[in-house]
Design a protein around this motif. Structure first.
Motif, mmCIF file in Angstrom:
data_model
loop_
_atom_site.group_PDB
_atom_site.id
_atom_site.type_symbol
_atom_site.label_atom_id
_atom_site.label_comp_id
_atom_site.label_asym_id
_atom_site.label_seq_id
_atom_site.Cartn_x
_atom_site.Cartn_y
_atom_site.Cartn_z
ATOM 1 N N LEU A 232 -30.754 -9.135 28.246
ATOM 2 C CA LEU A 232 -30.356 -7.660 29.111
ATOM 3 C C LEU A 232 -31.497 -6.583 29.281
ATOM 4 C CD1 LEU A 232 -27.453 -8.171 25.529
ATOM 5 C CD2 LEU A 232 -27.174 -8.487 28.249
ATOM 6 N N LEU A 233 -32.416 -7.154 29.377
ATOM 7 C CA LEU A 233 -33.636 -6.633 29.493
ATOM 8 C C LEU A 233 -32.759 -5.070 30.896
ATOM 9 C CD1 LEU A 233 -36.277 -6.135 28.713
ATOM 10 C CD2 LEU A 233 -37.297 -6.404 31.112
ATOM 11 N N GLY A 234 -33.285 -4.451 30.163
ATOM 12 C CA GLY A 234 -33.220 -2.706 30.940
ATOM 13 C C GLY A 234 -31.557 -2.524 31.180
ATOM 14 N N SER A 235 -30.250 -3.027 29.950
ATOM 15 C CA SER A 235 -28.783 -2.938 29.980
ATOM 16 C C SER A 235 -29.386 -1.090 29.051
ATOM 17 C CB SER A 235 -28.712 -3.733 29.188
ATOM 18 O OG SER A 235 -29.207 -3.995 27.974
ATOM 19 N N VAL A 236 -30.319 -1.842 28.011
ATOM 20 C CA VAL A 236 -30.668 -0.340 26.966
ATOM 21 C C VAL A 236 -31.695 0.741 27.229
ATOM 22 C CG1 VAL A 236 -31.162 0.292 24.756
ATOM 23 C CG2 VAL A 236 -29.742 -1.222 25.490
ATOM 24 N N PRO A 237 -31.923 1.774 27.787
ATOM 25 C CA PRO A 237 -33.126 3.187 28.460
ATOM 26 C C PRO A 237 -33.717 2.393 27.143
ATOM 27 C CG PRO A 237 -30.554 4.052 28.322
ATOM 28 C CD PRO A 237 -30.722 2.762 27.990
ATOM 29 N N SER A 238 -35.387 2.084 27.593
ATOM 30 C CA SER A 238 -35.954 3.302 27.095
ATOM 31 C C SER A 238 -36.192 4.208 25.998
ATOM 32 C CB SER A 238 -37.552 2.696 27.799
ATOM 33 O OG SER A 238 -37.592 1.532 27.679
ATOM 34 N N ALA A 239 -35.821 4.875 26.923
ATOM 35 C CA ALA A 239 -35.704 5.986 25.394
ATOM 36 C C ALA A 239 -34.975 6.385 24.209
ATOM 37 C CB ALA A 239 -34.815 7.263 26.348
ATOM 38 N N ILE A 240 -33.653 4.981 24.002
ATOM 39 C CA ILE A 240 -33.153 5.077 23.528
ATOM 40 C C ILE A 240 -34.056 3.887 22.636
ATOM 41 C CG2 ILE A 240 -30.738 4.552 22.475
ATOM 42 C CD1 ILE A 240 -29.733 6.001 25.283
ATOM 43 N N LEU A 241 -34.147 3.202 22.843
ATOM 44 C CA LEU A 241 -34.222 1.808 22.398
ATOM 45 C C LEU A 241 -35.548 1.780 21.357
ATOM 46 C CD1 LEU A 241 -33.894 -1.795 21.954
ATOM 47 C CD2 LEU A 241 -35.168 -1.538 23.993
ATOM 48 N N LEU A 242 -36.013 2.439 22.301
ATOM 49 C CA LEU A 242 -37.833 2.317 21.159
ATOM 50 C C LEU A 242 -37.999 2.981 20.720
ATOM 51 C CD1 LEU A 242 -40.309 1.849 24.807
ATOM 52 C CD2 LEU A 242 -39.694 0.424 22.672
ATOM 53 N N PRO A 243 -37.703 4.565 19.808
ATOM 54 C CA PRO A 243 -37.938 4.887 18.997
ATOM 55 C C PRO A 243 -36.783 5.071 18.195
ATOM 56 C CG PRO A 243 -36.732 6.235 21.034
ATOM 57 C CD PRO A 243 -36.886 5.205 21.658
ATOM 58 N N GLY A 244 -35.236 3.567 18.449
ATOM 59 C CA GLY A 244 -34.357 3.076 17.219
ATOM 60 C C GLY A 244 -35.261 1.980 16.764
ATOM 61 N N LEU A 245 -36.250 1.429 17.775
ATOM 62 C CA LEU A 245 -36.455 0.124 17.060
ATOM 63 C C LEU A 245 -37.631 0.588 16.348
ATOM 64 C CD1 LEU A 245 -36.904 -2.156 19.828
ATOM 65 C CD2 LEU A 245 -35.044 -2.052 18.293
ATOM 66 N N ALA A 246 -38.343 1.577 16.272
ATOM 67 C CA ALA A 246 -39.792 2.365 15.555
ATOM 68 C C ALA A 246 -39.039 2.724 14.066
ATOM 69 C CB ALA A 246 -39.842 3.443 16.240
ATOM 70 N N ALA A 247 -37.968 3.257 14.652
ATOM 71 C CA ALA A 247 -37.474 3.787 13.203
ATOM 72 C C ALA A 247 -37.040 2.775 12.136
ATOM 73 C CB ALA A 247 -35.826 4.414 13.732
ATOM 74 N N ILE A 248 -36.624 1.542 12.738
ATOM 75 C CA ILE A 248 -36.052 -0.201 12.029
ATOM 76 C C ILE A 248 -37.225 -0.376 11.213
ATOM 77 C CG2 ILE A 248 -35.605 -2.186 12.232
ATOM 78 C CD1 ILE A 248 -33.391 -1.032 14.377
ATOM 79 N N LEU A 249 -38.498 -0.439 12.015
ATOM 80 C CA LEU A 249 -40.211 -0.960 11.683
ATOM 81 C C LEU A 249 -40.220 0.293 10.388
ATOM 82 C CD1 LEU A 249 -41.528 -1.899 14.466
ATOM 83 C CD2 LEU A 249 -41.199 -3.070 12.932
ATOM 84 N N VAL A 250 -39.510 1.289 10.395
ATOM 85 C CA VAL A 250 -40.587 2.230 9.278
ATOM 86 C C VAL A 250 -39.705 2.156 8.389
ATOM 87 C CG1 VAL A 250 -40.540 4.865 8.751
ATOM 88 C CG2 VAL A 250 -41.659 4.402 11.113
ATOM 89 N N ILE A 251 -38.043 2.660 8.352
ATOM 90 C CA ILE A 251 -37.466 1.883 7.469
ATOM 91 C C ILE A 251 -37.714 0.744 6.276
ATOM 92 C CG2 ILE A 251 -34.587 1.793 6.986
ATOM 93 C CD1 ILE A 251 -34.218 3.718 9.141
ATOM 94 N N SER A 252 -37.418 -0.543 7.386
ATOM 95 C CA SER A 252 -38.498 -1.992 6.906
ATOM 96 C C SER A 252 -39.486 -1.984 6.385
ATOM 97 C CB SER A 252 -38.393 -2.755 8.201
ATOM 98 O OG SER A 252 -37.739 -2.561 8.619
ATOM 99 N N ALA A 253 -40.784 -0.534 6.683
ATOM 100 C CA ALA A 253 -42.221 -0.396 5.561
ATOM 101 C C ALA A 253 -41.780 0.339 4.557
ATOM 102 C CB ALA A 253 -42.875 0.095 7.142
ATOM 103 N N VAL A 254 -40.903 0.553 4.616
ATOM 104 C CA VAL A 254 -40.388 1.693 2.816
ATOM 105 C C VAL A 254 -39.558 1.157 2.100
ATOM 106 C CG1 VAL A 254 -39.078 3.942 2.114
ATOM 107 C CG2 VAL A 254 -39.819 3.760 4.377
#
Length: 260
Positions: A232-254
């Motif tokens: 599925l690589l490339g099906s989700v734009p990096s501009a959406i994917l990376l901030p979303g995954l970073a947010a998941i990591l921050v929430i997980s960190a909390v």
């Protein structure tokens, strides 16, 4: 619930996320092991390390079609340079983790998850090979220091360290992104083995012996998910994917920070 189907499903979901960004997903798996499956800090790290070891060991031959072993072997000086630091770092990191109280380990894990979120946002787009900024002895020293730091982090989180190795290989050694991905696996595998061997001397290692079917199910799901994510690589734009995954990591960190 620590059932094998739940482990397989979770592994597949995490592997898909990791595959979308070219990683194994261990950084997302660790907080899940702690928060959802209720493993203690060090037990979760050891299970994450074991799962990551299986995934990385299978990923290297899978990539041989796009990056042959001969191409990896031709860059053995880079591999040895990073291993000179990462093997020591892996042992040191595992030794620290076994001596830390669970509460302290949770705090360290939370901070490192936020650091990885930052790497996803600001360094993951480093995909173009460049000229190495350093040469000679300076490059060797910088490579060993970077390897040591990556080895420590990889052991503390039970991850392969690709999220740090790939940018290092591109920015410090001038490798292209495909080669960097395979070189990172070649460095990760022995680094993880050293950390794993150190963890085997701790009593928390019994969690792996007691939950090995769970771990294998999660590893199998992770490998399937990694394949799906790569497809599925490339099906989700990096501009959406990376901030979303970073947010998941921050929430997980909390959540990990607050975990009792």
């Amino acid at each position: 619930m620590r059932s094998n189907p739940a482990a397989f499903g979770s592994g597949a979901a995490i592997g898909t996320i990791g595959g979308l960004i070219g990683l194994g997903g261990a950084e997302f798996r660790l907080p899940l092991l702690i928060s959802a499956f209720k493993f203690r800090g060090l037990e979760a790290v050891i299970l994450n390390k074991a799962t990551s070891l299986v995934v990385v060991a299978t990923a290297l031959p899978f990539r041989a079609r796009s990056v042959p072993f001969a191409a990896i072997g031709a860059h053995w000086p880079i591999i040895l340079n990073l291993l000179a630091g990462s093997l020591i770092g892996a042992y040191v990191g595992a030794s620290w983790a076994t001596r830390l109280k669970s509460e302290t380990l949770y705090k360290i894990i939370a901070v490192l998850l936020v650091v990885i979120a930052g790497v996803l946002l600001f360094a993951h787009d480093a995909t173009t090979a460049t000229m190495p900024p350093l040469t000679g002895a300076y490059l060797i020293i910088a490579g060993a220091v970077a390897g040591f730091a990556i080895g420590v982090v990889a052991s503390l989180l039970g991850v392969a360290g690709g999220e740090f190795l790939i940018p290092t290989l591109i920015l410090l050694f001038g490798a292209d992104v495909k080669l960097a991905g395979s070189l990172s696996l070649a460095v990760s595998l022995p680094t993880m083995v050293v950390g794993f061997a150190r963890y085997s001397r701790d009593q928390s290692f019994s969690a792996l012996r007691a939950n090995w079917p769970f771990m294998l199910a999660m590893a199998a799901g992770s490998m399937l998910g990694t394949f799906i994510g790569a497809f599925l690589l490339g099906s989700v734009p990096s501009a959406i994917l990376l901030p979303g995954l970073a947010a998941i990591l921050v929430i997980s960190a909390v959540k990990v920070w607050r975990h009792e």
